[in-house]
Design a protein around this motif. Structure first.
Motif, PDB file in Angstrom:
ATOM      1  N   TYR A 111      -3.186  -1.084  13.707  1.00 37.52           N
ATOM      2  CA  TYR A 111      -3.423  -2.140  14.698  1.00 37.52           C
ATOM      3  C   TYR A 111      -4.346  -1.625  15.805  1.00 37.52           C
ATOM      4  O   TYR A 111      -5.328  -2.282  16.176  1.00 37.52           O
ATOM      5  CB  TYR A 111      -2.086  -2.609  15.273  1.00 37.52           C
ATOM      6  CG  TYR A 111      -2.205  -3.362  16.580  1.00 37.52           C
ATOM      7  CD1 TYR A 111      -2.681  -4.671  16.600  1.00 37.52           C
ATOM      8  CD2 TYR A 111      -1.863  -2.752  17.783  1.00 37.52           C
ATOM      9  CE1 TYR A 111      -2.800  -5.356  17.801  1.00 37.52           C
ATOM     10  CE2 TYR A 111      -1.974  -3.437  18.985  1.00 37.52           C
ATOM     11  CZ  TYR A 111      -2.447  -4.729  18.993  1.00 37.52           C
ATOM     12  OH  TYR A 111      -2.571  -5.392  20.180  1.00 37.52           O
ATOM     13  N   ASN A 112      -4.042  -0.436  16.353  1.00 40.71           N
ATOM     14  CA  ASN A 112      -4.906   0.148  17.383  1.00 40.71           C
ATOM     15  C   ASN A 112      -6.319   0.351  16.866  1.00 40.71           C
ATOM     16  O   ASN A 112      -7.303   0.089  17.571  1.00 40.71           O
ATOM     17  CB  ASN A 112      -4.340   1.504  17.819  1.00 40.71           C
ATOM     18  CG  ASN A 112      -3.436   1.393  19.026  1.00 40.71           C
ATOM     19  OD1 ASN A 112      -3.465   0.408  19.742  1.00 40.71           O
ATOM     20  ND2 ASN A 112      -2.616   2.402  19.228  1.00 40.71           N
ATOM     21  N   HIS A 170       2.719  -7.301  -7.607  1.00 37.84           N
ATOM     22  CA  HIS A 170       2.687  -5.940  -7.069  1.00 37.84           C
ATOM     23  C   HIS A 170       2.312  -5.895  -5.588  1.00 37.84           C
ATOM     24  O   HIS A 170       2.147  -4.811  -5.029  1.00 37.84           O
ATOM     25  CB  HIS A 170       1.676  -5.089  -7.860  1.00 37.84           C
ATOM     26  CG  HIS A 170       2.089  -4.827  -9.264  1.00 37.84           C
ATOM     27  ND1 HIS A 170       1.715  -5.647 -10.321  1.00 37.84           N
ATOM     28  CD2 HIS A 170       2.868  -3.862  -9.814  1.00 37.84           C
ATOM     29  CE1 HIS A 170       2.232  -5.187 -11.441  1.00 37.84           C
ATOM     30  NE2 HIS A 170       2.945  -4.104 -11.166  1.00 37.84           N
ATOM     31  N   PHE A 171       2.156  -7.049  -4.964  1.00 46.10           N
ATOM     32  CA  PHE A 171       1.702  -7.048  -3.578  1.00 46.10           C
ATOM     33  C   PHE A 171       2.790  -6.500  -2.645  1.00 46.10           C
ATOM     34  O   PHE A 171       3.942  -6.905  -2.701  1.00 46.10           O
ATOM     35  CB  PHE A 171       1.332  -8.461  -3.124  1.00 46.10           C
ATOM     36  CG  PHE A 171       0.799  -8.509  -1.717  1.00 46.10           C
ATOM     37  CD1 PHE A 171      -0.524  -8.211  -1.467  1.00 46.10           C
ATOM     38  CD2 PHE A 171       1.631  -8.819  -0.646  1.00 46.10           C
ATOM     39  CE1 PHE A 171      -1.032  -8.231  -0.178  1.00 46.10           C
ATOM     40  CE2 PHE A 171       1.138  -8.844   0.649  1.00 46.10           C
ATOM     41  CZ  PHE A 171      -0.207  -8.557   0.885  1.00 46.10           C
ATOM     42  N   ALA A 202      -1.925  -4.339   1.546  1.00 43.90           N
ATOM     43  CA  ALA A 202      -2.747  -4.984   2.568  1.00 43.90           C
ATOM     44  C   ALA A 202      -3.331  -3.958   3.537  1.00 43.90           C
ATOM     45  O   ALA A 202      -4.455  -4.105   4.018  1.00 43.90           O
ATOM     46  CB  ALA A 202      -1.916  -6.010   3.329  1.00 43.90           C
ATOM     47  N   MET A 203      -2.561  -2.896   3.835  1.00 48.74           N
ATOM     48  CA  MET A 203      -2.969  -1.950   4.864  1.00 48.74           C
ATOM     49  C   MET A 203      -3.924  -0.876   4.381  1.00 48.74           C
ATOM     50  O   MET A 203      -4.838  -0.479   5.106  1.00 48.74           O
ATOM     51  CB  MET A 203      -1.722  -1.289   5.465  1.00 48.74           C
ATOM     52  CG  MET A 203      -0.830  -2.237   6.248  1.00 48.74           C
ATOM     53  SD  MET A 203       0.719  -1.441   6.743  1.00 48.74           S
ATOM     54  CE  MET A 203       0.111  -0.031   7.654  1.00 48.74           C
ATOM     55  N   LEU A 204      -3.720  -0.378   3.152  1.00 49.97           N
ATOM     56  CA  LEU A 204      -4.494   0.771   2.695  1.00 49.97           C
ATOM     57  C   LEU A 204      -6.003   0.520   2.682  1.00 49.97           C
ATOM     58  O   LEU A 204      -6.775   1.341   3.214  1.00 49.97           O
ATOM     59  CB  LEU A 204      -4.009   1.216   1.316  1.00 49.97           C
ATOM     60  CG  LEU A 204      -4.613   2.523   0.789  1.00 49.97           C
ATOM     61  CD1 LEU A 204      -4.320   3.662   1.763  1.00 49.97           C
ATOM     62  CD2 LEU A 204      -4.062   2.852  -0.590  1.00 49.97           C
ATOM     63  N   LEU A 223      -2.113   9.060   6.901  1.00 46.85           N
ATOM     64  CA  LEU A 223      -1.110  10.095   6.661  1.00 46.85           C
ATOM     65  C   LEU A 223       0.279   9.479   6.506  1.00 46.85           C
ATOM     66  O   LEU A 223       1.063   9.892   5.642  1.00 46.85           O
ATOM     67  CB  LEU A 223      -1.109  11.099   7.819  1.00 46.85           C
ATOM     68  CG  LEU A 223      -2.329  12.027   7.930  1.00 46.85           C
ATOM     69  CD1 LEU A 223      -2.259  12.827   9.225  1.00 46.85           C
ATOM     70  CD2 LEU A 223      -2.403  12.969   6.731  1.00 46.85           C
ATOM     71  N   GLN A 224       0.577   8.485   7.330  1.00 52.13           N
ATOM     72  CA  GLN A 224       1.882   7.841   7.262  1.00 52.13           C
ATOM     73  C   GLN A 224       2.039   7.038   5.969  1.00 52.13           C
ATOM     74  O   GLN A 224       3.122   7.001   5.376  1.00 52.13           O
ATOM     75  CB  GLN A 224       2.068   6.925   8.469  1.00 52.13           C
ATOM     76  CG  GLN A 224       2.191   7.658   9.792  1.00 52.13           C
ATOM     77  CD  GLN A 224       3.385   8.602   9.807  1.00 52.13           C
ATOM     78  OE1 GLN A 224       4.531   8.198   9.868  1.00 52.13           O
ATOM     79  NE2 GLN A 224       3.102   9.892   9.734  1.00 52.13           N
ATOM     80  N   GLN A 225       0.969   6.402   5.528  1.00 50.67           N
ATOM     81  CA  GLN A 225       1.050   5.642   4.278  1.00 50.67           C
ATOM     82  C   GLN A 225       1.209   6.555   3.066  1.00 50.67           C
ATOM     83  O   GLN A 225       1.736   6.140   2.038  1.00 50.67           O
ATOM     84  CB  GLN A 225      -0.202   4.773   4.131  1.00 50.67           C
ATOM     85  CG  GLN A 225      -0.240   3.615   5.134  1.00 50.67           C
ATOM     86  CD  GLN A 225      -1.525   2.824   5.062  1.00 50.67           C
ATOM     87  OE1 GLN A 225      -1.811   2.156   4.074  1.00 50.67           O
ATOM     88  NE2 GLN A 225      -2.318   2.900   6.122  1.00 50.67           N
TER      89      GLN A 225
END
Length: 503
Positions: free
Chosen positions: A78-79, A257-258, A263-265, A461-463
């Motif tokens: 988001y940032n 598979h969603f 969405a984020m990667l 890294l978190q993902q």
């Protein structure tokens, strides 16, 4: 709302009669822009103080019950998007709407986003986050430009003072927000806290509208308006890319598979690749002279250092906020307070220390002892690294349910703020000095892209499952920042040669 003007229309408009309206010697419009920015920052930092805490809070407490890694990834992405979208935000003002209209639209979108967060539904929450990121990109890129427009003469002696007053609004809003929105959000209702952020932005828009007549006419100008052919091409390309994204995500969704990670990667990777490509494309521009290309090579060093710095610094609202919630004793002289209050430390330190640093640099310069820009960046990186070294010690103490003194986080935020004051304002100034004439308007956006890259690396890294609870989390990043600071200091003379005389 005044209608948008083209550049030509503005140049032929007769000047307003009568003397300029001022407030304490400054243009009257500065008061309204100050209040707009203060309330926008109030909404932004108030929501940000709650974001990660709400994401990890169990459903029984009204939260989304996510794990810390996913919550940190969402916060960091988001940032990153807020700063990435500042580039198209500036483009819309320059090519389509003008600064004033773009700020008004951006503020409205931000307000809608906060009120969507106040709706207790997962879908509206994420749509709201997107709205806030988009609106912030539109507003952030242009409200500072409107402050500059208040001063017809670039050499106006009031100009620096006006910007100082304006930026105090940022820190004032950021200081008040956690103490109010944070308290209500954590103690009463998360969604009521988010609604308070929406009310804050609404107040900002009200001040903006009330001060409309005091704004410069230049803020209505579209400097390089799109031709009909360009407008058609932009719409066509935008719709094409939207269709590609819709088809891609539609296929994933239909296959069953969603997930949120899907969405984020791609967005996270885009936030790393796009700014890096943009900077390297400018550096390799063959139309630049030898001196400009050398300065762009020097700028790559500073960009990388800033990305590393902001990647660590922006964890105040994520990993450090979670540490405040889970591992810190939140009492002061026997009085309890919510974890979000720690988010008020940085703006408080900034307001107290920024004048001291401004005076200090001038005093050192007069004695010919002011350190050069590479040395200042090196100090900033070393300090941000030391702050995570302190966090590593605090994390080691907070084992088996033990809670550390709040002074640990207060110390961490103080070290980080001192580091920020040696790097952030210096980087802003350096960007304007090293910018080739061809890219003079774009380089400031490039500087903010360093935040995008730093936050996106943390999100990535978190993902990939790196744990913030592991001792290596603070240790590895702190060591990397320390090594980066040492490297810049060791090679500072080579960097100065590339800078071509710019200090």
């Amino acid at each position: 709302m005044a209608s948008t003007l083209t550049k030509g229309e503005y140049e032929h408009r007769p000047s307003a009669a009568g003397p300029e309206k001022t407030f304490m010697g400054q243009p009257r419009g500065l008061v309204n822009l100050f209040m707009t920015e203060m309330w926008e920052r109030y909404s932004f930092y108030g929501m940000r103080a709650l974001l990660v805490l709400y994401l990890v809070a169990p459903a029984s407490q009204g939260g989304l019950a996510m794990n810390a890694a996913m919550a940190t990834a969402i916060y960091s992405l988001y940032n990153a998007m807020v700063y990435l979208l500042a580039l198209p935000g500036g483009w819309f003002a320059d090519r389509a709407w003008g600064a004033r209209k773009t700020v008004a639209i951006g503020g409205t979108v931000i307000m809608i986003g906060h009120f969507l967060l106040a709706v207790p539904a997962r879908v509206s929450f994420f749509v709201g986050l997107v709205c806030i990121a988009v609106g912030s990109g539109l507003l952030k890129a242009n409200i500072s430009t409107m402050v500059g427009h208040l001063y017809e003469d670039k050499d106006d002696p009031r100009r620096d003072g006006g910007f100082t007053i304006f930026y105090m609004g940022i820190n004032l809003g950021a200081f008040i927000a956690p103490l109010t929105i944070g308290t209500i959000g954590q103690s009463v209702s998360w969604h009521l806290g988010f609604a308070m952020a929406g009310v804050g932005m609404a107040l900002g828009l009200a001040f903006f509208a009330l001060g409309s007549r005091h704004m410069s006419e230049r803020s209505d100008v579209v400097p390089t308006p799109l031709s009909r052919a360009e407008r058609t091409a932009v719409v066509r390309k935008s719709l094409t890319w939207l269709a590609v994204a819709a088809v891609a995500y539609g296929c994933v969704g239909l296959s069953g598979h969603f997930t949120l990670s899907w969405a984020m990667l791609p967005l996270t990777v885009l936030c790393i690749v796009l700014p890096s490509w943009y900077l390297l494309r400018m550096k390799r521009d063959k139309s630049l002279g030898t001196a400009d290309r050398a300065r762009m090579s020097a700028y790559v060093w500073f960009f990388a250092a800033a990305a590393l710095f902001w990647g660590i610094y922006d964890q105040t609202g994520s990993t450090l906020n979670l540490f405040a919630q889970d591992s810190t004793s939140r009492t002061f002289f026997g009085i309890g307070f919510p974890a979000s209050w720690f988010q008020a430390c940085n703006p408080l330190y900034i307001m107290a220390l920024a004048p001291v640093f401004a005076w200090g640099w001038v005093a050192l310069s007069r004695r010919a002892k002011e350190p050069g820009t590479p040395a200042k960046f090196a100090v900033g990186l070393v300090l941000i690294g030391l702050s995570f070294a302190v966090m590593m010690v605090a994390q080691g103490i907070a084992v088996d349910g033990a809670k550390v003194s709040p002074m640990w986080l207060a110390m961490v935020y103080l070290i980080q703020t001192v580091g920020e004051l040696t790097l952030s304002p210096v980087g802003l100034s350096l960007t304007t000095k090293l910018a080739p004439e061809k890219y003079s308007s774009q380089m400031m956006g490039v500087w903010f892209l360093a935040v995008t890259v730093g936050d996106s690396v943390v999100a990535l890294l978190q993902q990939f499952g790196v744990s913030t609870d592991a001792p290596s989390w603070f240790a590895s990043q702190g060591a990397l920042a320390l090594l980066g600071g040492i490297a810049i200091f060791v090679y500072r003379n080579k960097v100065k040669v590339l800078m071509g005389g710019v200090r």
